[in-house]
Structures are given as structure tokens and as C-alpha cells.
Design an enzyme around this catalytic site. Structure first.
Site, short mmCIF file in Angstrom:
data_model
loop_
_atom_site.label_atom_id
_atom_site.label_comp_id
_atom_site.label_asym_id
_atom_site.label_seq_id
_atom_site.Cartn_x
_atom_site.Cartn_y
_atom_site.Cartn_z
N THR A 131 0.83 -1.21 0.00
CA THR A 131 0.00 0.00 0.00
C THR A 131 0.87 1.26 0.00
O THR A 131 2.00 1.24 0.49
CB THR A 131 -0.90 -0.01 1.25
OG1 THR A 131 -1.43 1.30 1.46
CG2 THR A 131 -0.15 -0.41 2.51
N ASP A 132 0.30 2.35 -0.52
CA ASP A 132 1.03 3.63 -0.47
C ASP A 132 1.18 4.12 0.97
O ASP A 132 1.97 5.03 1.24
CB ASP A 132 0.34 4.69 -1.34
CG ASP A 132 -1.06 5.09 -0.88
OD1 ASP A 132 -1.59 4.50 0.08
OD2 ASP A 132 -1.63 6.03 -1.49
N GLU A 133 0.44 3.50 1.91
CA GLU A 133 0.49 3.98 3.30
C GLU A 133 1.82 3.68 3.98
O GLU A 133 2.12 4.24 5.04
CB GLU A 133 -0.67 3.38 4.10
CG GLU A 133 -2.00 3.72 3.46
CD GLU A 133 -3.21 3.38 4.31
OE1 GLU A 133 -3.07 3.24 5.53
OE2 GLU A 133 -4.29 3.26 3.72
N TYR A 155 -1.43 -0.73 11.21
CA TYR A 155 -1.69 -1.37 9.91
C TYR A 155 -0.55 -1.07 8.93
O TYR A 155 0.05 -2.01 8.37
CB TYR A 155 -3.02 -0.88 9.32
CG TYR A 155 -3.15 -1.13 7.83
CD1 TYR A 155 -3.18 -2.43 7.32
CD2 TYR A 155 -3.22 -0.08 6.92
CE1 TYR A 155 -3.28 -2.67 5.95
CE2 TYR A 155 -3.33 -0.30 5.55
CZ TYR A 155 -3.35 -1.60 5.07
OH TYR A 155 -3.45 -1.83 3.71
N LYS A 159 2.23 -3.65 7.14
CA LYS A 159 2.43 -3.80 5.69
C LYS A 159 3.90 -3.51 5.34
O LYS A 159 4.50 -4.19 4.50
CB LYS A 159 1.50 -2.86 4.91
CG LYS A 159 0.02 -3.18 5.02
CD LYS A 159 -0.35 -4.53 4.44
CE LYS A 159 -0.20 -4.62 2.95
NZ LYS A 159 -0.68 -5.92 2.42
P1 NAD Z 1 -9.97 -7.06 2.60
O1 NAD Z 1 -9.86 -6.85 4.08
O2 NAD Z 1 -11.25 -6.74 1.90
O3 NAD Z 1 -9.64 -8.59 2.24
C1 NAD Z 1 -8.61 -9.31 2.86
C2 NAD Z 1 -8.86 -10.79 2.59
O4 NAD Z 1 -7.77 -11.53 3.17
C3 NAD Z 1 -10.15 -11.34 3.20
O5 NAD Z 1 -10.81 -12.17 2.28
C4 NAD Z 1 -9.66 -12.14 4.41
O6 NAD Z 1 -10.52 -13.23 4.73
C5 NAD Z 1 -8.31 -12.61 3.91
N1 NAD Z 1 -7.36 -12.89 5.00
C6 NAD Z 1 -7.12 -12.13 6.10
N2 NAD Z 1 -6.18 -12.72 6.86
C7 NAD Z 1 -5.83 -13.88 6.23
C8 NAD Z 1 -4.89 -14.89 6.51
N3 NAD Z 1 -4.16 -14.86 7.63
N4 NAD Z 1 -4.77 -15.91 5.63
C9 NAD Z 1 -5.53 -15.97 4.51
N5 NAD Z 1 -6.45 -15.03 4.21
C10 NAD Z 1 -6.59 -13.98 5.05
O7 NAD Z 1 -8.76 -6.24 1.99
P2 NAD Z 1 -8.62 -5.49 0.59
O8 NAD Z 1 -9.11 -4.10 0.73
O9 NAD Z 1 -9.15 -6.35 -0.48
O10 NAD Z 1 -7.04 -5.40 0.48
C11 NAD Z 1 -6.29 -6.46 -0.15
C12 NAD Z 1 -4.82 -6.12 -0.09
O11 NAD Z 1 -4.57 -4.89 -0.76
C13 NAD Z 1 -4.29 -5.93 1.33
O12 NAD Z 1 -3.03 -6.52 1.40
C14 NAD Z 1 -4.18 -4.44 1.50
O13 NAD Z 1 -3.14 -4.11 2.39
C15 NAD Z 1 -3.88 -4.00 0.08
N6 NAD Z 1 -4.33 -2.64 -0.29
C16 NAD Z 1 -5.63 -2.27 -0.05
C17 NAD Z 1 -6.06 -1.02 -0.45
C18 NAD Z 1 -7.50 -0.57 -0.24
O14 NAD Z 1 -7.83 0.58 -0.53
N7 NAD Z 1 -8.39 -1.43 0.20
C19 NAD Z 1 -5.16 -0.14 -1.09
C20 NAD Z 1 -3.85 -0.57 -1.32
C21 NAD Z 1 -3.45 -1.83 -0.91
P1 TYD Z 2 -10.32 4.29 5.08
O1 TYD Z 2 -11.34 3.97 4.05
O2 TYD Z 2 -10.40 3.59 6.39
O3 TYD Z 2 -8.91 4.06 4.39
P2 TYD Z 2 -7.40 4.50 4.87
O4 TYD Z 2 -7.38 4.66 6.33
O5 TYD Z 2 -6.63 3.32 4.42
O6 TYD Z 2 -7.08 5.74 4.10
O7 TYD Z 2 -10.37 5.85 5.36
C1 TYD Z 2 -10.22 6.80 4.31
C2 TYD Z 2 -10.26 8.18 4.91
O8 TYD Z 2 -11.58 8.43 5.41
C3 TYD Z 2 -9.32 8.35 6.08
O9 TYD Z 2 -8.76 9.68 6.02
C4 TYD Z 2 -10.22 8.24 7.29
C5 TYD Z 2 -11.56 8.76 6.80
N1 TYD Z 2 -12.75 8.13 7.42
C6 TYD Z 2 -13.73 8.93 7.99
O10 TYD Z 2 -13.65 10.18 8.02
N2 TYD Z 2 -14.81 8.31 8.57
C7 TYD Z 2 -14.95 6.96 8.57
O11 TYD Z 2 -15.95 6.45 9.13
C8 TYD Z 2 -13.94 6.15 7.95
C9 TYD Z 2 -14.07 4.64 7.92
C10 TYD Z 2 -12.86 6.78 7.37
#
Ligand code: NAD
Ligand code: TYD
Length: 348
Positions: A131-133, A155, A159
């Protein structure tokens, strides 16, 4: 030539969309999902691919944790896996503030197990989805892949820990691994704890939405299929050992996102409740990455933000059974009450 891709975390938001991406765009390839089905993973998220006769024969599901080396190595052997793409993670910042321990188990130790299995079975490649985070926050300009890694939440630190495992295994053992670092995603099947699906599902029921502080934090919003296309490009054309940023130049404040959702759903401003920031000093002000390195491989975002945000909102309106099954669960309601109860009070 046909390849078998092990998609770990494939029953979650981005992982399931990546499976859809492979089934649509790589017609010779098979998908094997390994997913622990934590609170964020659901079989209903992959049911469309399993029930469609056109794709059912090319997708297989195994329950299991990526930390479990017996399961991981067993699936790789049984399915003759060529590539691993790792999405499995604890992925929610707010949950990491309450319960950081599980993040280390999955996001750090689990990545080690996958790297070790990649080496042991001489797999072609393992791509770790990060992630960019991991860069932390930036007031102006953009992070490049050479910027320092300075995570601020449990978190993002977990990562970053997974990424360090990737780096060390490439250097120490020559393991063929790569990393991607994408901005915030939006799209269908996102668990309703993240900003967009959380707000959409609450607004649909005329419940107040908790905006942290003034809502002036900035995120680079990437449509999930653009992320998947970027991952696929790096998996096939990226250089082993390298990290690639994925960004859409789609920066928007949380307030702008909130107003767009109110407009799309036809809901009043009075449903927005500004609450004291529950992340405090750990709340990153702005994320922004430069994706030129990936663009040089031929990738660019192919989707318009306004159109895909509207499609996403429509998906939640049209697929209420998917998210209502989740929001009705006691563990979902317990998290919302525990995290937001003191801020939302009677508006919970
Ligand atoms: P999500 O939480 O929706 O899905 C995570 C999945 O992983 C779930 O299906 C969960 O059951 C499974 N999981 C969790 N722990 C596990 C384990 N120990 N073994 C096997 N499976 C397990 O997450 P997401 O939003 O789809 O994110 C997917 C990936 O992309 C993550 O690695 C996250 O860090 C990365 N990412 C997410 C975002 C975003 O905006 N959501 C952005 C950049 C990167
Ligand atoms: P989020 O979707 O949790 O992603 P990330 O923390 O990975 O950026 O949150 C996106 C932005 O929205 C973050 O600045 C926190 C804010 N936020 C709220 O203001 N209210 C909420 O209920 C949530 C879940 C997030």
C-alpha cells in the site's frame, strides 16, 4: 501457455476483483484462492465466479491461513501453482488501532511463509500487494519508490514489515518476488468498514456518517480494476526485487468524497456528523504516489472517477443482500458500536 495463479486473500475486496480480472483477461489461466475467511472475507464475494458456467471450471477455493505453512505448501503442490499474488491481510487502519496483534501475524509472518514457499517450490514469481500507506504522510509533492518507508499506524507498519520480508528474501535467497504500493481503492465488494462503502450503506438507511475532523485528509482514489490491471502488469513485466507505485492522480478530500456520495444518493448534508478524529496523531493527512515507473511498463488508469464512483454506488444499491448479510452480523455491529459508539451516541 496456461498458468495457475494462487490468489491469497481472494475472497476479499481487491483479491476477488483480481480473480475476475484474470478470468476475463487471461483466458488460459486458472485461479486458486486461499483465504482464511476472516470477518472481511466472504464466500458470497466469489459466488458469481463459481456459479457462472463460463468460469466455474477455472476457479477453485481453499480455506486456510497464509501463516499455515502446511496448508500453503499443500495447495501449491496439489494445484501446481506458477505464481502467487498475495492480497491476504488485515487491512483496516481503525481496527489496527484497537487490535494490532493480528496484523503482525498475517501481514508480516504470513508474507514470510509465502516467500519461503515460493523459494521451496521454485515458483516463477510472487507478487506482494502492499500500500502507499507505508510511506506515511506527505503535505506536498508525491512519493516515489525511493522515498523512505515511514509508516504511522499499526496497519501500515505491518504492511511495511511484510515488504521488508520481500526485500530481504530477494536479496538473501534470490526469491523472485515483487511489490506494488497502491492508493485507496473503491469498487464493488468492498467491506463496509472503509470510507466509501461504510458511508454508502449507512446513508442508504438514513443513518449519520462519522466524518473524522473537518474531513480535509486527502487520498488518491484508484478504481479497483485499474489497481488489478497494474498488479497484473507488474506480475508479468515487472523487474524482480522492485517495488511499483500504483496511483491515479485522483486526489480528493474525504469531505469531497462525502459530498459526492450525498449527491449520488440524494441525501441531505444533515446526515454528516463531524466527530473528533479517532485516529488522533496517527491520521495521515495526505497520500500521493508517483506512478511513472509503472506507466513506463505500459499501464495507465483506464477509468474515469465520477463514472466509476457512480457505478460503485449503484452496485451497493443493487446488491443489498451482499452487504446486508454482513452488516447484520453481530461481529460487524459490535465493531461499529465499540469504535464509533462514543462519538455517534444516539446516532449510532
Ligand atoms: P480485505 O480486508 O477486503 O480482504 C482481505 C482478505 O484476506 C479477506 O478475504 C480475508 O478473509 C483474507 N485474510 C485475512 N487474513 C488472512 C490470513 N491470515 N490468511 C488468509 N487469508 C486472510 O482487503 P482489501 O481491501 O481487499 O485489500 C487487499 C490487499 O490490498 C491488502 O493486502 C491491502 O493491504 C492492500 N491494499 C488495499 C487497499 C485498499 O484501498 N483497500 C489499497 C492498497 C493496498
Ligand atoms: P479508510 O477507508 O479507512 O482508508 P485509509 O485509512 O486506508 O485511508 O479511510 C479513508 C479516509 O476516510 C481516512 O482519512 C479516514 C476517513 N474516514 C472517515 O472520516 N470516517 C470513517 O468512518 C472512515 C471509515 C474513514
Amino acid at each position: 501457455m496456461s498458468k495457475t495463479v494462487l490468489v491469497t486473500g481472494g475472497a476479499g475486496f481487491i483479491g476477488s476483483n483480481y480473480c475476475r480480472y484474470i478470468l476475463q483477461n487471461r483466458p488460459d489461466d486458472r485461479v486458486v484462492i486461499l483465504d482464511a475467511l476472516t470477518y472481511a472475507g466472504n464466500l458470497s464475494t466469489i459466488a458469481d465466479m463459481q456459479s457462472n458456467p463460463a468460469t466455474a471450471g477455472r476457479i477453485k477455493f481453499y480455506p486456510g491461513k497464509i501463516q499455515d505453512e502446511v496448508v500453503v505448501n499443500g495447495v501449491i503442490e496439489a494445484e501446481k501453482v506458477d505464481y502467487i499474488v498475495n492480497f491476504a491481510a488485515e487491512s483496516h487502519n481503525d481496527k489496527s488501532i484497537l487490535e494490532p496483534g493480528s496484523f503482525i501475524q498475517t501481514d508480516v509472518y504470513g508474507v514470510f511463509v509465502l516467500l519461503d514457499a515460493t523459494k521451496r517450490h521454485n515458483l516463477e514469481r510472487m507478487l506482494h500487494v502492499s500500500t502507499d500507506e507505508v510511506y506515511g504522510t506527505i503535505d506536498n509533492g508525491q512519493f516515489t519508490e525511493n522515498s523512505p518507508i515511514e509508516p504511522n499506524t499499526p496497519y501500515s507498519a505491518s504492511k511495511a514489515g511484510g515488504e521488508m520480508q520481500v526485500r530481504a528474501h530477494v536479496i538473501t535467497y534470490g526469491t523472485p518476488a515483487l511489490t506494488t504500493r497502491c492508493g485507496n481503492n473503491y469498487g464493488a465488494y468492498q467491506y463496509p468498514e472503509k470510507l466509501i462503502p461504510f458511508f454508502v450503506t449507512r446513508l442508504m438507511d438514513d443513518k449519520k456518517v462519522p466524518l473524522y475532523g473537518a474531513g480535509n485528509q486527502v487520498r488518491d482514489w484508484v478504481y479497483v480494476f485499474d489497481h488489478c490491471a497494474g498488479i497484473d502488469r507488474v506480475l508479468h513485466d515487472g523487474k524482480i526485487g522492485e517495488a511499483y507505485n500504483i496511483g491515479s492522480e485522483g486526489e480528493r478530500t474525504n469531505l469531497e468524497i462525502t459530498h459526492a456520495l450525498l449527491r449520488l444518493l440524494g441525501k441531505p448534508e444533515s446526515l454528516v456528523k463531524h466527530i473528533p478524529d479517532p485516529r488522533g496523531g496517527a491520521h495521515d493527512k495526505r497520500y500521493s504516489v508517483n506512478a511513472d515507473k509503472l506507466r513506463a511498463l505500459g499501464w495507465k488508469p483506464a477509468h474515469n472517477f465520477e463514472e466509476t464512483l457512480e457505478q460503485t454506488v449503484r452496485w451497493y444499491v443493487d446488491n443489498q443482500s451482499w452487504w446486508r448479510e454482513i452488516t447484520a452480523k453481530p461481529d460487524y455491529q459490535a465493531f461499529i458500536a465499540r469504535f464509533y459508539g462514543k462519538y455517534l451516541g444516539e446516532d449510532l
